[in-house]
Design a protein around this motif. Structure first.
Motif, PDB file in Angstrom:
ATOM      1  N   TRP A 127       0.840  -1.203   0.000  1.00  0.00           N
ATOM      2  CA  TRP A 127       0.000   0.000   0.000  1.00  0.00           C
ATOM      3  C   TRP A 127       0.875   1.252   0.000  1.00  0.00           C
ATOM      4  O   TRP A 127       0.583   2.228  -0.694  1.00  0.00           O
ATOM      5  CB  TRP A 127      -0.926   0.026   1.217  1.00  0.00           C
ATOM      6  CG  TRP A 127      -2.112  -0.874   1.135  1.00  0.00           C
ATOM      7  CD1 TRP A 127      -2.452  -1.881   1.980  1.00  0.00           C
ATOM      8  CD2 TRP A 127      -3.153  -0.836   0.137  1.00  0.00           C
ATOM      9  NE1 TRP A 127      -3.625  -2.481   1.569  1.00  0.00           N
ATOM     10  CE2 TRP A 127      -4.075  -1.863   0.446  1.00  0.00           C
ATOM     11  CE3 TRP A 127      -3.387  -0.037  -0.986  1.00  0.00           C
ATOM     12  CZ2 TRP A 127      -5.219  -2.104  -0.325  1.00  0.00           C
ATOM     13  CZ3 TRP A 127      -4.517  -0.281  -1.752  1.00  0.00           C
ATOM     14  CH2 TRP A 127      -5.417  -1.295  -1.420  1.00  0.00           C
ATOM     15  N   THR A 128       1.954   1.213   0.784  1.00  0.00           N
ATOM     16  CA  THR A 128       2.882   2.358   0.831  1.00  0.00           C
ATOM     17  C   THR A 128       3.521   2.591  -0.537  1.00  0.00           C
ATOM     18  O   THR A 128       3.608   3.732  -1.010  1.00  0.00           O
ATOM     19  CB  THR A 128       3.978   2.127   1.881  1.00  0.00           C
ATOM     20  OG1 THR A 128       3.374   1.973   3.173  1.00  0.00           O
ATOM     21  CG2 THR A 128       4.942   3.296   1.922  1.00  0.00           C
ATOM     22  N   THR A 131       1.016   4.037  -2.947  1.00  0.00           N
ATOM     23  CA  THR A 131       0.768   5.452  -2.618  1.00  0.00           C
ATOM     24  C   THR A 131       1.927   6.323  -3.088  1.00  0.00           C
ATOM     25  O   THR A 131       1.714   7.440  -3.592  1.00  0.00           O
ATOM     26  CB  THR A 131       0.555   5.631  -1.105  1.00  0.00           C
ATOM     27  OG1 THR A 131      -0.511   4.796  -0.668  1.00  0.00           O
ATOM     28  CG2 THR A 131       0.206   7.077  -0.767  1.00  0.00           C
ATOM     29  N   ASN A 197      -4.186  14.370  -0.209  1.00  0.00           N
ATOM     30  CA  ASN A 197      -4.695  13.112   0.354  1.00  0.00           C
ATOM     31  C   ASN A 197      -3.637  12.006   0.281  1.00  0.00           C
ATOM     32  O   ASN A 197      -3.520  11.192   1.204  1.00  0.00           O
ATOM     33  CB  ASN A 197      -5.952  12.657  -0.398  1.00  0.00           C
ATOM     34  CG  ASN A 197      -7.199  13.371   0.077  1.00  0.00           C
ATOM     35  OD1 ASN A 197      -7.214  13.962   1.153  1.00  0.00           O
ATOM     36  ND2 ASN A 197      -8.251  13.329  -0.715  1.00  0.00           N
ATOM     37  N   HIS A 200      -1.401  12.341   3.091  1.00  0.00           N
ATOM     38  CA  HIS A 200      -2.120  11.927   4.307  1.00  0.00           C
ATOM     39  C   HIS A 200      -2.055  10.412   4.497  1.00  0.00           C
ATOM     40  O   HIS A 200      -1.980   9.915   5.630  1.00  0.00           O
ATOM     41  CB  HIS A 200      -3.574  12.387   4.217  1.00  0.00           C
ATOM     42  CG  HIS A 200      -4.487  11.715   5.206  1.00  0.00           C
ATOM     43  ND1 HIS A 200      -4.438  11.976   6.559  1.00  0.00           N
ATOM     44  CD2 HIS A 200      -5.453  10.767   5.029  1.00  0.00           C
ATOM     45  CE1 HIS A 200      -5.347  11.229   7.179  1.00  0.00           C
ATOM     46  NE2 HIS A 200      -5.966  10.495   6.273  1.00  0.00           N
ATOM     47  N   TRP A 201      -2.068   9.646   3.387  1.00  0.00           N
ATOM     48  CA  TRP A 201      -2.050   8.179   3.459  1.00  0.00           C
ATOM     49  C   TRP A 201      -0.635   7.601   3.484  1.00  0.00           C
ATOM     50  O   TRP A 201      -0.477   6.381   3.447  1.00  0.00           O
ATOM     51  CB  TRP A 201      -2.844   7.600   2.290  1.00  0.00           C
ATOM     52  CG  TRP A 201      -4.323   7.771   2.459  1.00  0.00           C
ATOM     53  CD1 TRP A 201      -5.051   7.568   3.586  1.00  0.00           C
ATOM     54  CD2 TRP A 201      -5.258   8.219   1.456  1.00  0.00           C
ATOM     55  NE1 TRP A 201      -6.377   7.849   3.364  1.00  0.00           N
ATOM     56  CE2 TRP A 201      -6.537   8.247   2.071  1.00  0.00           C
ATOM     57  CE3 TRP A 201      -5.150   8.583   0.112  1.00  0.00           C
ATOM     58  CZ2 TRP A 201      -7.683   8.631   1.391  1.00  0.00           C
ATOM     59  CZ3 TRP A 201      -6.292   8.964  -0.565  1.00  0.00           C
ATOM     60  CH2 TRP A 201      -7.541   8.988   0.058  1.00  0.00           C
ATOM     61  N   ALA A 209       1.128  13.316   7.178  1.00  0.00           N
ATOM     62  CA  ALA A 209       0.602  11.948   7.045  1.00  0.00           C
ATOM     63  C   ALA A 209      -0.238  11.556   8.259  1.00  0.00           C
ATOM     64  O   ALA A 209       0.195  11.698   9.405  1.00  0.00           O
ATOM     65  CB  ALA A 209       1.758  10.966   6.885  1.00  0.00           C
ATOM     66  N   GLY A 210      -1.457  11.092   7.997  1.00  0.00           N
ATOM     67  CA  GLY A 210      -2.355  10.603   9.041  1.00  0.00           C
ATOM     68  C   GLY A 210      -3.038  11.677   9.859  1.00  0.00           C
ATOM     69  O   GLY A 210      -3.745  11.358  10.827  1.00  0.00           O
ATOM     70  N   ASN A 214     -11.614  13.008   8.516  1.00  0.00           N
ATOM     71  CA  ASN A 214     -12.365  12.432   7.395  1.00  0.00           C
ATOM     72  C   ASN A 214     -12.967  13.490   6.477  1.00  0.00           C
ATOM     73  O   ASN A 214     -12.947  13.344   5.251  1.00  0.00           O
ATOM     74  CB  ASN A 214     -13.482  11.519   7.928  1.00  0.00           C
ATOM     75  CG  ASN A 214     -12.973  10.163   8.331  1.00  0.00           C
ATOM     76  OD1 ASN A 214     -12.193   9.541   7.623  1.00  0.00           O
ATOM     77  ND2 ASN A 214     -13.391   9.687   9.496  1.00  0.00           N
ATOM     78  N   VAL A 217     -10.302  14.934   4.063  1.00  0.00           N
ATOM     79  CA  VAL A 217      -9.999  13.983   2.996  1.00  0.00           C
ATOM     80  C   VAL A 217     -11.122  13.999   1.957  1.00  0.00           C
ATOM     81  O   VAL A 217     -10.889  14.030   0.749  1.00  0.00           O
ATOM     82  CB  VAL A 217      -9.832  12.555   3.564  1.00  0.00           C
ATOM     83  CG1 VAL A 217      -9.671  11.540   2.429  1.00  0.00           C
ATOM     84  CG2 VAL A 217      -8.629  12.481   4.497  1.00  0.00           C
TER      85      VAL A 217
END
Length: 243
Positions: A127-128, A131, A197, A200-201, A209-210, A214, A217
């Motif tokens: 996933w990283t 992204t 976004n 952020h992920w 990041a993070g 909600n 986003v």
């Protein structure tokens, strides 16, 4: 009314159009759900339901992208090394963008398969990686649009000089350039909204990041989605006018 209904039906019948609509609903639900979840108890329950709905739509888009690899390969092959591009910088950026997009899909597929327990690997690193590739594609897309805008402005200045010196009518060229600049500016807005976004992920510790709630986003995604719908509609109108 009937024409508007027909346009919506035509939009939903195409894969690209349906994905744009689902994306808009996904981020719009996250925006409204994120706001409502911070309100009173009754509104909070509705907000949670919208957030769950948004998550399901996002999962739906992830699964549908399992079938995007071949179309991306076909596009990359048709573009090649960008020999049709007049500007070498635009050509290089476009080729790098295609590489990032092409690598993104298999990385996301592996991450999805790991989460679905179809393969025995940890999904986090995949996933990283997906992204990071998406982030690279967005940065390159914004840079490409900036370069195209600079080239179009140069073309506009040249057109004005030619018009003054020769008295020729370059109004059509100027109108076309202004329209293209508008589309590229919208493209930059879309890329930057998605980029916020994407960061952020990212793993914790990278910029913000993070840290996005909600609703934020959802807001960034909704802005990007509406820009995408507008650009797609404008492109379709131009094709109809030229046909």
């Amino acid at each position: 009314m009937q024409q508007s209904f027909g346009s919506i039906v035509n939009l939903l019948e195409s894969y690209r159009g349906r994905d744009k609509v689902v994306r808009t609903l996904c981020y719009g639900s996250q925006l409204v759900g994120g706001v409502l979840s911070q309100k009173t108890v009754g509104s909070s329950e509705v907000g949670k339901s919208l957030l769950l709905f948004s998550a399901q739509l996002s999962h739906c888009r992830t699964i549908l992208r399992l079938f995007d690899d071949l179309s991306m390969v076909a596009y990359s092959r048709s573009y090649g090394l960008g020999n049709r591009e007049e500007d070498s910088i635009v050509r290089c950026i476009s080729v790098l963008t295609n590489v990032a997009d092409q690598l993104y899909y298999p990385c996301e597929h592996i991450a999805w398969a790991a989460d679905a327990e179809l393969i025995k690997v940890k999904s986090d690193k995949w996933w990283t990686l997906s992204t990071l590739l998406w982030t690279s594609s967005l940065l390159l897309g914004a840079l490409r649009s900036i370069r195209v805008i600079l080239l179009l402005k140069r073309k506009l200045r040249k057109s004005r000089r030619t018009r003054q010196e020769n008295g020729s009518d370059g109004l059509a060229i100027q109108t076309e350039c202004h329209q293209q600049i508008k589309m590229e500016i919208l493209g930059i807005i879309s890329c930057l909204a998605d980029l916020s976004n994407a960061i952020h992920w990212m793993p914790p510790g990278i910029l913000w990041a993070g840290r996005f709630p909600n609703w934020l986003v959802g807001l960034m995604g909704t802005v990007s989605s509406f820009v995408g719908l507008y650009r797609m509609g404008s492109t379709d109108i131009e094709h109809e006018a030229s046909s």
